[in-house]
Write a protein that holds these residues in place. Structure first.
Motif, PDB file in Angstrom:
ATOM      1  N   ASP A   1       0.817  -1.208   0.000  1.00  0.00           N
ATOM      2  CA  ASP A   1       0.000   0.000   0.000  1.00  0.00           C
ATOM      3  C   ASP A   1       0.859   1.271   0.000  1.00  0.00           C
ATOM      4  O   ASP A   1       2.083   1.220  -0.126  1.00  0.00           O
ATOM      5  CB  ASP A   1      -0.973  -0.019   1.179  1.00  0.00           C
ATOM      6  N   SER A   2       0.195   2.402   0.200  1.00  0.00           N
ATOM      7  CA  SER A   2       0.865   3.703   0.072  1.00  0.00           C
ATOM      8  C   SER A   2       1.766   4.047   1.256  1.00  0.00           C
ATOM      9  O   SER A   2       2.352   5.127   1.290  1.00  0.00           O
ATOM     10  CB  SER A   2      -0.177   4.813  -0.106  1.00  0.00           C
ATOM     11  N   SER A   3       1.893   3.161   2.228  1.00  0.00           N
ATOM     12  CA  SER A   3       2.830   3.395   3.328  1.00  0.00           C
ATOM     13  C   SER A   3       4.247   2.969   2.954  1.00  0.00           C
ATOM     14  O   SER A   3       5.181   3.162   3.736  1.00  0.00           O
ATOM     15  CB  SER A   3       2.373   2.655   4.590  1.00  0.00           C
ATOM     16  N   TYR A   4       4.413   2.413   1.746  1.00  0.00           N
ATOM     17  CA  TYR A   4       5.729   1.939   1.288  1.00  0.00           C
ATOM     18  C   TYR A   4       6.361   2.928   0.319  1.00  0.00           C
ATOM     19  O   TYR A   4       5.665   3.685  -0.361  1.00  0.00           O
ATOM     20  CB  TYR A   4       5.605   0.569   0.622  1.00  0.00           C
ATOM     21  N   GLN A   5       7.695   2.901   0.266  1.00  0.00           N
ATOM     22  CA  GLN A   5       8.455   3.732  -0.655  1.00  0.00           C
ATOM     23  C   GLN A   5       9.381   2.854  -1.494  1.00  0.00           C
ATOM     24  O   GLN A   5       9.724   1.732  -1.104  1.00  0.00           O
ATOM     25  CB  GLN A   5       9.315   4.738   0.113  1.00  0.00           C
ATOM     26  N   ALA A   6       9.799   3.391  -2.630  1.00  0.00           N
ATOM     27  CA  ALA A   6      10.725   2.680  -3.512  1.00  0.00           C
ATOM     28  C   ALA A   6      11.861   3.605  -3.922  1.00  0.00           C
ATOM     29  O   ALA A   6      11.643   4.795  -4.188  1.00  0.00           O
ATOM     30  CB  ALA A   6      10.001   2.178  -4.763  1.00  0.00           C
ATOM     31  N   ALA A   7      13.078   3.072  -3.946  1.00  0.00           N
ATOM     32  CA  ALA A   7      14.246   3.820  -4.406  1.00  0.00           C
ATOM     33  C   ALA A   7      15.055   2.918  -5.334  1.00  0.00           C
ATOM     34  O   ALA A   7      14.772   1.722  -5.480  1.00  0.00           O
ATOM     35  CB  ALA A   7      15.091   4.302  -3.235  1.00  0.00           C
ATOM     36  N   LEU A   8      16.069   3.501  -5.953  1.00  0.00           N
ATOM     37  CA  LEU A   8      16.807   2.802  -7.011  1.00  0.00           C
ATOM     38  C   LEU A   8      18.291   2.704  -6.667  1.00  0.00           C
ATOM     39  O   LEU A   8      18.920   3.683  -6.283  1.00  0.00           O
ATOM     40  CB  LEU A   8      16.626   3.551  -8.328  1.00  0.00           C
ATOM     41  N   TYR A   9      18.829   1.494  -6.809  1.00  0.00           N
ATOM     42  CA  TYR A   9      20.274   1.269  -6.789  1.00  0.00           C
ATOM     43  C   TYR A   9      20.712   0.998  -8.226  1.00  0.00           C
ATOM     44  O   TYR A   9      19.943   0.447  -9.020  1.00  0.00           O
ATOM     45  CB  TYR A   9      20.630   0.074  -5.916  1.00  0.00           C
ATOM     46  N   TYR A  10      21.951   1.363  -8.565  1.00  0.00           N
ATOM     47  CA  TYR A  10      22.426   1.138  -9.927  1.00  0.00           C
ATOM     48  C   TYR A  10      23.933   0.920  -9.947  1.00  0.00           C
ATOM     49  O   TYR A  10      24.656   1.255  -8.996  1.00  0.00           O
ATOM     50  CB  TYR A  10      22.066   2.318 -10.831  1.00  0.00           C
ATOM     51  N   GLY A  11      24.409   0.366 -11.042  1.00  0.00           N
ATOM     52  CA  GLY A  11      25.842   0.203 -11.271  1.00  0.00           C
ATOM     53  C   GLY A  11      26.096   0.225 -12.766  1.00  0.00           C
ATOM     54  O   GLY A  11      25.339  -0.380 -13.537  1.00  0.00           O
ATOM     55  N   LEU A  12      27.129   0.927 -13.194  1.00  0.00           N
ATOM     56  CA  LEU A  12      27.454   0.983 -14.619  1.00  0.00           C
ATOM     57  C   LEU A  12      28.018  -0.360 -15.064  1.00  0.00           C
ATOM     58  O   LEU A  12      28.843  -0.961 -14.373  1.00  0.00           O
ATOM     59  CB  LEU A  12      28.473   2.097 -14.875  1.00  0.00           C
ATOM     60  N   GLY A  13      27.551  -0.837 -16.203  1.00  0.00           N
ATOM     61  CA  GLY A  13      27.991  -2.129 -16.701  1.00  0.00           C
ATOM     62  C   GLY A  13      27.111  -3.257 -16.189  1.00  0.00           C
ATOM     63  O   GLY A  13      26.028  -3.039 -15.627  1.00  0.00           O
ATOM     64  N   THR A  14      27.583  -4.476 -16.359  1.00  0.00           N
ATOM     65  CA  THR A  14      26.866  -5.663 -15.873  1.00  0.00           C
ATOM     66  C   THR A  14      27.387  -5.993 -14.489  1.00  0.00           C
ATOM     67  O   THR A  14      28.565  -6.337 -14.325  1.00  0.00           O
ATOM     68  CB  THR A  14      27.081  -6.850 -16.819  1.00  0.00           C
ATOM     69  N   VAL A  15      26.534  -5.882 -13.499  1.00  0.00           N
ATOM     70  CA  VAL A  15      26.933  -6.061 -12.106  1.00  0.00           C
ATOM     71  C   VAL A  15      26.064  -7.146 -11.478  1.00  0.00           C
ATOM     72  O   VAL A  15      24.846  -7.168 -11.679  1.00  0.00           O
ATOM     73  CB  VAL A  15      26.772  -4.750 -11.312  1.00  0.00           C
ATOM     74  N   SER A  16      26.679  -8.035 -10.735  1.00  0.00           N
ATOM     75  CA  SER A  16      25.919  -9.084 -10.054  1.00  0.00           C
ATOM     76  C   SER A  16      25.879  -8.799  -8.558  1.00  0.00           C
ATOM     77  O   SER A  16      26.740  -8.104  -8.019  1.00  0.00           O
ATOM     78  CB  SER A  16      26.542 -10.461 -10.310  1.00  0.00           C
ATOM     79  N   GLU A  17      24.870  -9.345  -7.900  1.00  0.00           N
ATOM     80  CA  GLU A  17      24.718  -9.191  -6.463  1.00  0.00           C
ATOM     81  C   GLU A  17      24.766 -10.558  -5.784  1.00  0.00           C
ATOM     82  O   GLU A  17      24.371 -11.564  -6.386  1.00  0.00           O
ATOM     83  CB  GLU A  17      23.384  -8.515  -6.144  1.00  0.00           C
ATOM     84  N   PRO A  18      25.254 -10.625  -4.533  1.00  0.00           N
ATOM     85  CA  PRO A  18      25.279 -11.902  -3.819  1.00  0.00           C
ATOM     86  C   PRO A  18      23.884 -12.490  -3.673  1.00  0.00           C
ATOM     87  O   PRO A  18      22.889 -11.761  -3.671  1.00  0.00           O
ATOM     88  CB  PRO A  18      25.859 -11.528  -2.448  1.00  0.00           C
ATOM     89  N   ALA A  19      23.816 -13.814  -3.554  1.00  0.00           N
ATOM     90  CA  ALA A  19      22.535 -14.486  -3.323  1.00  0.00           C
ATOM     91  C   ALA A  19      21.936 -13.982  -2.008  1.00  0.00           C
ATOM     92  O   ALA A  19      22.657 -13.712  -1.042  1.00  0.00           O
ATOM     93  CB  ALA A  19      22.734 -15.991  -3.270  1.00  0.00           C
ATOM     94  N   ASP A  20      20.622 -13.857  -1.985  1.00  0.00           N
ATOM     95  CA  ASP A  20      19.938 -13.326  -0.808  1.00  0.00           C
ATOM     96  C   ASP A  20      18.644 -14.099  -0.572  1.00  0.00           C
ATOM     97  O   ASP A  20      17.579 -13.691  -1.025  1.00  0.00           O
ATOM     98  CB  ASP A  20      19.652 -11.833  -1.006  1.00  0.00           C
ATOM     99  N   PRO A  21      18.716 -15.230   0.138  1.00  0.00           N
ATOM    100  CA  PRO A  21      17.527 -16.070   0.331  1.00  0.00           C
ATOM    101  C   PRO A  21      16.368 -15.347   1.006  1.00  0.00           C
ATOM    102  O   PRO A  21      15.205 -15.629   0.732  1.00  0.00           O
ATOM    103  CB  PRO A  21      18.054 -17.211   1.221  1.00  0.00           C
TER     104      PRO A  21
END
Length: 205
Positions: free
Chosen positions: A58-78
């Motif tokens: 619902d409207s009590s939530y917010q969204a923001a953006l993370y970014y990285g130039l190029g192809t970037v991978s992130e660690p697994a996050d179960p």
């Protein structure tokens, strides 16, 4: 005469610098309502759910953006709540009003936000990787007791537009994702004590 020529040269140089700066910035429409996917719903990771499982946040939530130039991978996050390690947060400084974006406003149903066009200041060309983070209360990257949170999978777009070209929407790399409750440290402590007590009980038997 010389002053006029020098002033003209400086004016041209400034204009070129301004154009180069403008065209050296990428932009993306921060919006999951018009993207192929990316709906954000309540999930249950075993500690309960912050809302009806499977329904949009619902409207009590917010969204923001993370970014990285190029192809970037992130660690697994179960658990789906980790803070991005290899990407950087796009700060609100210098961005249009309405960022971070709110959900379920401006005609968007629960689970969707209609945010502004964001500037990626150091983008020139080529691939770029994004990850959307969503949270309730405080900040996503602050105290984990602030409230439930979640993030999309990191996804790479081949390119985004620069200069005066119309901003891109997120492509099909953005998929639906969920937000989860984050257990308080005391929950882990109690679980540990319970396991230790059970082990002692078994040893005595």
């Amino acid at each position: 005469m010389k002053r006029t020529i020098v002033a003209s040269i400086l004016g041209i140089a400034a204009s070129v610098a301004t154009v180069a700066s403008s065209y050296g910035q990428g932009h993306i429409w921060f919006d999951n309502y018009n993207s192929p996917a990316g709906k954000v719903t309540y999930g249950d990771s075993g500690y309960g759910s912050p809302g009806p499982v499977g329904t949009g946040v619902d409207s009590s939530y917010q969204a923001a953006l993370y970014y990285g130039l190029g192809t970037v991978s992130e660690p697994a996050d179960p658990d789906g709540t980790a803070i991005p390690q290899n990407l950087q947060l796009l700060t609100a400084s210098g961005q249009p009003a309405g960022y971070p974006a709110m959900f379920a406003i401006n005609g968007a149903p629960p689970g969707y936000f209609k945010g502004p066009i964001l500037t990626i200041p150091d983008y020139i060309n080529g691939p770029i990787t994004f990850e959307i983070v969503v949270w309730k209360g405080g900040t996503y990257y602050g105290d984990p007791l602030n409230g439930p949170r979640g993030h999309s999978a990191a996804f790479t777009m081949a390119s985004i537009t620069t200069g005066s070209l119309a901003a891109n929407i997120f492509d099909s790399g953005l998929t639906d994702f969920q937000v989860f409750l984050i257990p308080e440290p005391s929950t882990f402590a109690l679980a540990g004590l319970g396991a230790a007590a059970l082990l002692i009980f078994r040893l005595r038997k």
